[in-house]
Write a protein that holds these residues in place. Structure first.
Motif, PDB file in Angstrom:
ATOM      1  N   GLN A  41      -3.030   5.057  -2.950  1.00 28.80           N
ATOM      2  CA  GLN A  41      -4.300   5.872  -2.551  1.00 28.80           C
ATOM      3  C   GLN A  41      -3.755   7.267  -2.720  1.00 28.80           C
ATOM      4  O   GLN A  41      -2.975   7.802  -2.009  1.00 28.80           O
ATOM      5  CB  GLN A  41      -4.695   5.509  -1.203  1.00 28.80           C
ATOM      6  N   SER A 100       0.660  -1.129  -0.137  1.00 24.93           N
ATOM      7  CA  SER A 100      -0.021   0.128  -0.175  1.00 24.93           C
ATOM      8  C   SER A 100       0.838   1.326   0.086  1.00 24.93           C
ATOM      9  O   SER A 100       1.846   1.464   0.847  1.00 24.93           O
ATOM     10  CB  SER A 100      -0.937   0.114   1.361  1.00 24.93           C
ATOM     11  N   THR A 158       1.575  -3.060   7.992  1.00 25.95           N
ATOM     12  CA  THR A 158       0.209  -2.628   8.073  1.00 25.95           C
ATOM     13  C   THR A 158      -0.450  -3.053   9.499  1.00 25.95           C
ATOM     14  O   THR A 158      -1.196  -2.193  10.066  1.00 25.95           O
ATOM     15  CB  THR A 158      -0.503  -2.797   6.759  1.00 25.95           C
ATOM     16  N   ASP A 206      -1.177  -0.859  -4.165  1.00 28.85           N
ATOM     17  CA  ASP A 206      -2.317  -0.426  -3.775  1.00 28.85           C
ATOM     18  C   ASP A 206      -1.960   1.008  -3.479  1.00 28.85           C
ATOM     19  O   ASP A 206      -1.741   1.387  -2.428  1.00 28.85           O
ATOM     20  CB  ASP A 206      -2.787  -1.505  -2.782  1.00 28.85           C
ATOM     21  N   MET A 264       0.259   5.384   0.285  1.00 30.71           N
ATOM     22  CA  MET A 264      -0.600   6.423   0.181  1.00 30.71           C
ATOM     23  C   MET A 264       0.169   7.815   0.382  1.00 30.71           C
ATOM     24  O   MET A 264       1.157   8.057   0.818  1.00 30.71           O
ATOM     25  CB  MET A 264      -1.001   6.321   1.884  1.00 30.71           C
ATOM     26  N   ALA A 300      -6.537   0.552   3.429  1.00 28.89           N
ATOM     27  CA  ALA A 300      -5.150  -0.053   2.757  1.00 28.89           C
ATOM     28  C   ALA A 300      -5.329  -1.389   2.642  1.00 28.89           C
ATOM     29  O   ALA A 300      -6.000  -2.278   3.683  1.00 28.89           O
ATOM     30  CB  ALA A 300      -3.761   0.227   3.746  1.00 28.89           C
ATOM     31  N   GLY A 334      -6.905   6.627   4.855  1.00 28.57           N
ATOM     32  CA  GLY A 334      -6.134   5.764   4.324  1.00 28.57           C
ATOM     33  C   GLY A 334      -5.769   4.549   4.731  1.00 28.57           C
ATOM     34  O   GLY A 334      -6.062   3.370   4.096  1.00 28.57           O
ATOM     35  N   LEU A 335      -5.378   4.417   6.061  1.00 35.34           N
ATOM     36  CA  LEU A 335      -4.959   3.148   6.516  1.00 35.34           C
ATOM     37  C   LEU A 335      -5.952   2.312   6.735  1.00 35.34           C
ATOM     38  O   LEU A 335      -6.038   1.218   6.584  1.00 35.34           O
ATOM     39  CB  LEU A 335      -4.357   3.603   7.940  1.00 35.34           C
ATOM     40  N   LEU A 379       2.954  -0.907   3.944  1.00 35.73           N
ATOM     41  CA  LEU A 379       2.536   0.461   3.707  1.00 35.73           C
ATOM     42  C   LEU A 379       3.457   1.419   3.928  1.00 35.73           C
ATOM     43  O   LEU A 379       4.306   1.576   4.605  1.00 35.73           O
ATOM     44  CB  LEU A 379       1.235   0.575   4.587  1.00 35.73           C
TER      45      LEU A 379
END
Length: 471
Positions: free
Chosen positions: A137, A105, A271, A135, A107, A184, A180-181, A189
């Motif tokens: 965002q 992830s 994460t 992933d 972010m 995710a 966002g977390l 992350l």
């Protein structure tokens, strides 16, 4: 009320479920009583014996300066140790098979960053990692129409999605990151800022590093530096400072197994463990430093990773002061949050990390606040030879003060020069010689942060990006 909070989805969960770890209450009643009592006692002492009070103050500050000077030299010494960071070679990173890589992830919190959006999308797309396992965002504020329109007008890769952050208080980056977390999907992350340019194999290196370390390591901090160090004098000083912090001080802390105040970007997390800690404190304007401390308080650890993310050095003095003010205001918040129960902090961190915390978080702010006082006293002495000042520096205090004044200042300049040389900024070495003017700016920002903390502790003073392109 706490029973109604969804820890996995509420961006303010930490402040409700673990209020003792949140800066939502800037100063507790007990801390307020302690500080007011201390000030009143000192003022009473100063009214009774003014020179004695001044001598005690000068003596305490001088001892503090001496300890900080020796401490910084020690960090530089340990930064060359083999265990100062996790070293993953480019060959090791490239050898990881695509099918064995986990979903990662990414972010990117953004606010009023329409011009930066195409660049950050390109930087993320350039990362050497399977597209179907990214992933990504883009965390956009609900009321940021300009950036939202830019995102809609940009052809985003399939791995990139837009996550809207509700328009609510507090208006901070950590609140956006918590939103966002909750969404995710990756095993790991990472946070990037809008102007970041991470090295292309950074995700692969992070995966290899996480697989190498024990389960207690839940965060990897990458080195940060700038792609516009030569824009002007301010960015040259800024680059020298960053090189000393991320290439020397933080690796030195890593070698000692010490608590690491994280940087605001390029933090790689496990994460699941980050969710266990309820993410970031939405009320802390230097959320990275605070999270770095909470990681250690929870029994986990952070390490440095041998990869660099390139950022934009703020070259506008006004925006630089606002940025530094926010950072130092967050350090004040972090210090006060974790010192609410000092004995508990001591037990959770251990004596060594407790001292690291005092010097790294509280000590940085304290030094910026007291520096102008001693600069003023030095000017009085050198220009007017005020004999009355000699009574403030008896014996050992004078010797320690002289060591800090000459040896300490020389040492700090020398460390800046060494950091520039090691980073390959050979043309910046000479600017470290006049870094004293930069220290004045930092002390001004420190006092501004102190005032802002008292007046408006949660206000996020935004840094403008893209200035270097038009300079």
């Amino acid at each position: 009320m706490s029973g109604d909070v969804d820890a996995a989805n509420d961006p303010l969960a930490l402040s409700v479920l673990r209020p003792e770890w949140s800066a939502k209450t800037p100063v507790t009643p007990g801390q307020r009583l302690f500080f007011l009592s201390s000030v009143l006692v000192f003022l009473a002492f100063a009214a009774w014996r003014p020179w004695a009070a001044a001598t005690v103050f000068v003596g305490i500050c001088t001892i503090f300066y001496l300890i900080v000077t020796l401490y910084k030299f020690a960090l530089v010494r340990f930064s060359v140790a083999a265990q100062s960071e996790i070293h993953v070679t480019a060959e090791e990173a490239a050898a990881l098979r695509a099918e064995d890589l986990p979903v990662y992830s990414i972010m990117v919190p953004m606010y009023k960053e329409a011009d930066s959006l195409p660049h950050v999308v390109a930087a993320v797309a350039a990362l050497d990692y399977p597209d179907d396992k990214k992933d990504v965002q883009l965390l956009l504020e609900e009321d940021d129409e300009e950036t939202r329109r830019a995102a809609q007008a940009t052809r985003l890769p399939p791995s990139v999605r837009i996550t809207l952050v509700p328009h609510s208080f507090p208006r901070t980056k950590p609140k956006a990151c918590n939103v966002g977390l909750a969404k995710a999907r990756g095993e790991y992350l990472v946070i990037y800022d809008a102007e970041d340019r991470p090295e292309k194999d950074q995700l692969r290196k992070a995966v290899a590093a996480f697989r190498r370390v024990g389960p207690e390591v839940i965060c990897l901090q990458c080195r940060l530096n700038f792609y516009n160090p030569n824009q002007n004098l301010l960015t040259r000083w800024f680059a020298a400072e960053y090189s000393a912090w991320f290439d020397l001080s933080l690796p030195g802390l890593c070698a000692l197994g010490a608590v690491i105040p994280l940087g605001g970007t390029s933090n790689h997390f496990v994460t699941a463990r980050l969710r266990e800690l309820m993410g970031w404190d939405a009320y802390n304007v230097t959320e990275d430093c605070d999270l770095g401390v909470r990681i250690y308080r929870a029994g986990y650890a952070s390490r440095m990773l041998n990869t660099t993310t390139w950022e934009e050095a703020c070259g506008d003095l006004g925006y630089w002061i606002r940025q530094r003010t926010r950072w130092l205001k967050g350090y004040i918040q972090t210090y006060l949050v974790h010192m609410r129960r000092p004995l508990l902090l001591l037990r959770q961190l251990g004596p060594a990390n407790f001292l690291h915390f005092q010097l790294l978080v509280g000590g940085i702010v304290f030094s910026f606040l007291i520096n102008p006082i001693f600069w003023f006293l030095s000017l009085l002495w050198f220009f007017f030879r005020a004999q009355s000042l000699s009574s403030l520096f008896p014996g050992l205090v004078f010797a320690s003060g002289a060591l800090c004044l000459f040896g300490g200042n020389f040492g700090f300049v020398y460390v800046g020069m060494i950091a520039c040389f090691r980073r390959g900024y050979y043309d910046l070495v000479k600017y470290a010689l006049v870094a004293q003017l930069y220290w004045v700016l930092m002390s001004y920002s420190g006092w501004r942060a102190f005032v802002k903390f008292l007046a408006d502790p949660f206000h996020w003073e935004k840094t403008r990006h893209g200035i270097w392109k038009s300079s």
